[in-house]
Design a protein around this motif. Sequence first.
Motif, PDB file in Angstrom:
ATOM      1  N   TRP A   1      26.545  72.472  -6.947  1.00  0.00           N
ATOM      2  CA  TRP A   1      25.968  71.155  -7.086  1.00  0.00           C
ATOM      3  C   TRP A   1      26.978  70.056  -6.767  1.00  0.00           C
ATOM      4  O   TRP A   1      28.156  70.136  -7.139  1.00  0.00           O
TER       5      TRP A   1
ATOM      6  N   ILE B   1      22.106  65.209  -9.634  1.00  0.00           N
ATOM      7  CA  ILE B   1      22.427  66.329  -8.747  1.00  0.00           C
ATOM      8  C   ILE B   1      21.867  65.977  -7.369  1.00  0.00           C
ATOM      9  O   ILE B   1      20.658  65.829  -7.202  1.00  0.00           O
TER      10      ILE B   1
ATOM     11  N   ALA C   1      20.069  69.523  -5.529  1.00  0.00           N
ATOM     12  CA  ALA C   1      19.335  70.504  -6.325  1.00  0.00           C
ATOM     13  C   ALA C   1      18.350  71.244  -5.435  1.00  0.00           C
ATOM     14  O   ALA C   1      17.748  70.668  -4.527  1.00  0.00           O
TER      15      ALA C   1
END
Length: 468
Positions: free
Chosen positions: A53, A110, A113
Amino acid sequence: MAHHHSSSQPAPKAPSNPYVQATIVFRDVLQMPIEGLSVQIKAGAGAQPAPAWITGPDSDTDSAATSGAAAAPGPASVAMAASGPNASMPPMVANDIQVTTDRDGYAATIHNAARNQPIDVLVKNRRGEYVWKATVIPKKDICAFTVNSPEYHLEATTKLTPKDEFEQDLNLPVLKQGEVMTIERLVREFGPYIGWSQKVTEQGKVKKDFPTRHKETATDEKTKKQKTTITIEHHYKIVDTGKPHTVTLNVLGSRLNYPKPETFTEAQFTDMATHLGVEVAAIKAIVQQESQGHPFLENGLPPILYERRHFFDLAVAKRDGKHGSRQNIKNKKPPTNPYPEHPDLCFKGPDNYGAGGLHQYEKLARAAALDFEIALKACSWGGFQILGEYYASCGCATVFEFVNTFLSGTDGQAKIFISFMKNVKPRAVAGLKEHDWEKVAASYNGASWRKQNPDYASNLGKYYDQYK
């Protein structure tokens, strides 16, 4: 003039970007931000390994999280897409990050993702464990997820903050009916909760009466006069008050031991008196003076008194290689404190006992984290308040055996008392036979008993007369 018509085909739809942007924030039921939560964000069950991430704040998603609407797609959402058939793929991992929410309740964004893959959100509770709170699945190019505290909050001194709500942990250890506690289990499983309070806030509900009044008029057959009576019907309903209430849980109020038996019987008193050659009333007098006649507290644990000066002497002796002894170290300089950061647990000088009863176990649990064995030796135990450091003279191989014998029931306490009096306190036995209470006090309570406990001898005499 005629025009040339050509058939136009729609442009092919671009494939969805496999990576999306996901922001996670925390709010209470009033949508106020929750600051200071320790949060773990990790790939959820069934999620496939993905590139590591890339995280960081994003102004667009912050505003989306606050407003509850998705923000407009930004360049970060497409930057992670592969740029051609020959683009090299980053290594795949099972993602797991830990963050702390800021003043806005923001946890993390994030930027890459995996679309349609679950993400688990966990919050660290007061025991230092991460507990699952939510699972989110990012589907849109840019997603904002708000994790809400499920509780309401009081505005009084018992108020739980939203941060407190997420950190609640009610997974208390439980002792089954009839179980006998061991000191190892007490300290390791129950120790973290001794002296600890857990507050749980719930939406307030009350049982409210909605009475209905009925007036009835009747004619008296004899007097022919009318008489009015009023009856009231009671109708009870559970009403949501809109106000929360807080319940405080504390392991100190729980049953923590089921000793067998739990009180001294006349047969036990007779047996102890016979072994020592003294009167039953003399044995009862010591129990009354040392523990007010109670070999166990209401929660089933034997009463204890934690003595920090004994812990100090024993810790110094262990550190300096003088195991098993509290002999004063004859150095020119006084010994330094092995645990200077814990003066309430380890200190050379007068004891500061603090609150009695159950709260002494809180000290024991904290001292056991420094040195379990020494902590047990530094406590006096049970109905006779015998120091743990005398375990060997009482016929026990270890101090743990000594303490567990005290926990087991009054049979164990009586057995240790007999050995203690014969092997450690023979002068006290002589004083009991002679009714010389000052001799008993000097032997049993120590040479400085007049200064520390000036009523000790007179109390023994008073209790002896009471039980004689």
